[in-house]
Write a protein that holds these residues in place. Structure first.
Motif, PDB file in Angstrom:
ATOM      1  N   LEU A  42     -87.015 -52.707 -10.296  1.00 12.91           N
ATOM      2  CA  LEU A  42     -86.306 -53.025  -9.127  1.00 12.91           C
ATOM      3  C   LEU A  42     -86.390 -52.058  -8.303  1.00 12.91           C
ATOM      4  O   LEU A  42     -86.337 -52.277  -7.050  1.00 12.91           O
ATOM      5  N   ASP A  43     -86.265 -50.765  -8.649  1.00 18.21           N
ATOM      6  CA  ASP A  43     -86.183 -49.544  -7.581  1.00 18.21           C
ATOM      7  C   ASP A  43     -87.419 -49.453  -6.856  1.00 18.21           C
ATOM      8  O   ASP A  43     -87.482 -49.063  -5.822  1.00 18.21           O
ATOM      9  N   ALA A  44     -88.649 -49.616  -7.835  1.00 21.04           N
ATOM     10  CA  ALA A  44     -90.127 -49.667  -7.219  1.00 21.04           C
ATOM     11  C   ALA A  44     -90.190 -50.806  -6.223  1.00 21.04           C
ATOM     12  O   ALA A  44     -90.917 -50.823  -5.498  1.00 21.04           O
ATOM     13  N   LEU A  45     -89.740 -51.870  -6.570  1.00 26.10           N
ATOM     14  CA  LEU A  45     -89.800 -53.392  -5.658  1.00 26.10           C
ATOM     15  C   LEU A  45     -89.043 -53.246  -4.612  1.00 26.10           C
ATOM     16  O   LEU A  45     -89.624 -53.611  -3.707  1.00 26.10           O
ATOM     17  N   LEU A  46     -87.684 -52.888  -4.635  1.00 20.41           N
ATOM     18  CA  LEU A  46     -86.875 -53.011  -3.628  1.00 20.41           C
ATOM     19  C   LEU A  46     -86.683 -51.902  -2.454  1.00 20.41           C
ATOM     20  O   LEU A  46     -86.657 -51.025  -3.075  1.00 20.41           O
ATOM     21  N   PRO A  47     -86.499 -52.139  -1.378  1.00 18.21           N
ATOM     22  CA  PRO A  47     -85.908 -50.922  -0.427  1.00 18.21           C
ATOM     23  C   PRO A  47     -84.473 -50.751  -0.419  1.00 18.21           C
ATOM     24  O   PRO A  47     -84.235 -49.741   0.274  1.00 18.21           O
ATOM     25  N   ASP A  48     -83.958 -51.350  -1.092  1.00 17.04           N
ATOM     26  CA  ASP A  48     -82.428 -51.344  -1.384  1.00 17.04           C
ATOM     27  C   ASP A  48     -81.950 -50.496  -2.648  1.00 17.04           C
ATOM     28  O   ASP A  48     -82.713 -49.936  -3.498  1.00 17.04           O
ATOM     29  N   ALA A  68     -68.894 -50.214 -15.164  1.00 17.56           N
ATOM     30  CA  ALA A  68     -70.371 -49.595 -15.266  1.00 17.56           C
ATOM     31  C   ALA A  68     -71.420 -50.482 -15.358  1.00 17.56           C
ATOM     32  O   ALA A  68     -71.587 -50.671 -16.816  1.00 17.56           O
ATOM     33  N   PRO A  69     -71.836 -51.605 -14.868  1.00 20.31           N
ATOM     34  CA  PRO A  69     -72.912 -52.320 -15.128  1.00 20.31           C
ATOM     35  C   PRO A  69     -74.156 -51.591 -15.744  1.00 20.31           C
ATOM     36  O   PRO A  69     -74.252 -50.557 -15.280  1.00 20.31           O
ATOM     37  N   ASP A  70     -75.031 -52.286 -16.617  1.00 16.71           N
ATOM     38  CA  ASP A  70     -76.093 -51.737 -17.041  1.00 16.71           C
ATOM     39  C   ASP A  70     -77.171 -51.247 -15.754  1.00 16.71           C
ATOM     40  O   ASP A  70     -77.457 -50.416 -15.841  1.00 16.71           O
ATOM     41  N   VAL A  71     -77.305 -52.334 -15.007  1.00 14.61           N
ATOM     42  CA  VAL A  71     -78.004 -52.405 -14.052  1.00 14.61           C
ATOM     43  C   VAL A  71     -77.657 -53.205 -12.726  1.00 14.61           C
ATOM     44  O   VAL A  71     -77.053 -54.158 -13.085  1.00 14.61           O
ATOM     45  N   TYR A  72     -77.676 -52.429 -11.626  1.00 13.16           N
ATOM     46  CA  TYR A  72     -77.234 -53.460 -10.585  1.00 13.16           C
ATOM     47  C   TYR A  72     -78.171 -53.149  -9.452  1.00 13.16           C
ATOM     48  O   TYR A  72     -78.728 -52.071  -9.064  1.00 13.16           O
ATOM     49  N   VAL A  73     -78.156 -54.149  -8.331  1.00 10.14           N
ATOM     50  CA  VAL A  73     -78.831 -54.022  -7.114  1.00 10.14           C
ATOM     51  C   VAL A  73     -77.522 -54.078  -5.869  1.00 10.14           C
ATOM     52  O   VAL A  73     -76.980 -55.235  -6.142  1.00 10.14           O
ATOM     53  N   ALA A  74     -77.672 -53.292  -4.897  1.00  6.70           N
ATOM     54  CA  ALA A  74     -76.881 -53.523  -3.603  1.00  6.70           C
ATOM     55  C   ALA A  74     -77.593 -53.669  -2.646  1.00  6.70           C
ATOM     56  O   ALA A  74     -78.311 -52.790  -1.890  1.00  6.70           O
ATOM     57  N   LEU A  75     -78.040 -55.141  -2.199  1.00  7.92           N
ATOM     58  CA  LEU A  75     -78.922 -55.230  -1.071  1.00  7.92           C
ATOM     59  C   LEU A  75     -78.312 -54.872   0.043  1.00  7.92           C
ATOM     60  O   LEU A  75     -77.060 -55.091   0.651  1.00  7.92           O
ATOM     61  N   SER A  76     -79.130 -54.412   0.985  1.00 13.59           N
ATOM     62  CA  SER A  76     -79.040 -53.757   2.221  1.00 13.59           C
ATOM     63  C   SER A  76     -78.293 -52.331   2.398  1.00 13.59           C
ATOM     64  O   SER A  76     -78.068 -51.882   3.656  1.00 13.59           O
TER      65      SER A  76
END
Length: 222
Positions: A42-48, A68-76
């Motif tokens: 996800l880090d490689a795929l997204l600019p966020d 503490a989530p295992d993995v998360y995305v914070a868009l924007s």
């Protein structure tokens, strides 16, 4: 008689937001591989901003309200180092998408509490893989709550565009272009190869410039 002046009360102590909850990152190698794979892809795929095993504090002044989530995305939200995700310092943006791995040490009560936490604090999508029962579950926000969705036949994340393909004993994750998520080792090898290619190109440019200078030509001249 003059009344003695009262001493000013001491200023309140600053609130501390610990950057670790004292829990291990993973309970077993499968969970570690899951966290590394999902976060890395996800880090490689997204600019966020994408993080793994990272504390989220959604409420200022309440260090006791955290997860503490295992993995998360914070868009924007921009990429960059953070000790924790302090939502009030992130333009008030809550976590957008969360991934959790239910290990053998997980309990139903603990995971239900996480679901309620994510629901209450504005997560848009929540995905879980139950290692023991080998079951994948997805929750997507509709209105004011996270609701479970049918994942039979696969499911596409509305916010990320990635696809989940569910089998009897595994869940595959695919990029929007159809390519599968790569393992942590594959991602590392790919990054190393790209870095080596950049270094080789830079060395070739430097060598060419050196030859031009030897011929009396300034390669940097406009």
């Amino acid at each position: 008689m003059a009344t003695p002046a009262r001493a000013a009360p001491p200023p309140p102590a600053p609130v501390t937001y610990p950057e670790s909850d004292g829990e291990p990152m993973a309970d077993n190698t499968e969970q570690f591989d899951f966290i590394s794979m999902v976060q890395g892809n996800l880090d490689a795929l997204l600019p966020d901003f994408v993080a793994g095993d990272h504390l989220w504090y959604p409420v200022e002044g309440r260090p006791d309200i955290r997860v503490a989530p295992d993995v998360y995305v914070a868009l924007s939200r921009p990429k960059g180092p953070r000790g924790s995700y302090l939502q009030w310092k992130e333009a008030g943006v809550p976590l957008t998408v969360v991934f959790e791995w239910w290990s053998p040490n997980s309990t139903f009560a603990k995971e239900l509490a996480k679901l309620r936490f994510y629901d209450r604090h504005g997560v848009s999508e929540f995905y879980t893989w139950d290692q023991v029962r080998q079951q994948f579950a997805a929750f997507v926000r509709e209105g004011n709550e996270l609701v479970p969705v049918n994942v039979d036949g696969g499911f596409v994340s509305p916010r990320l565009g990635i696809r989940f393909a569910v089998t009897d004993d595994a869940v595959g994750i695919f990029r929007p272009d159809g390519k599968p998520f790569r393992s942590y080792r594959e991602l590392t090898a790919e990054r190393d190869a790209a870095a080596a290619e950049r270094d080789a190109a830079a060395a070739e440019r430097d060598g060419l410039k050196a030859k031009l200078r030897a011929m009396g030509i300034n390669p940097d001249a406009p």
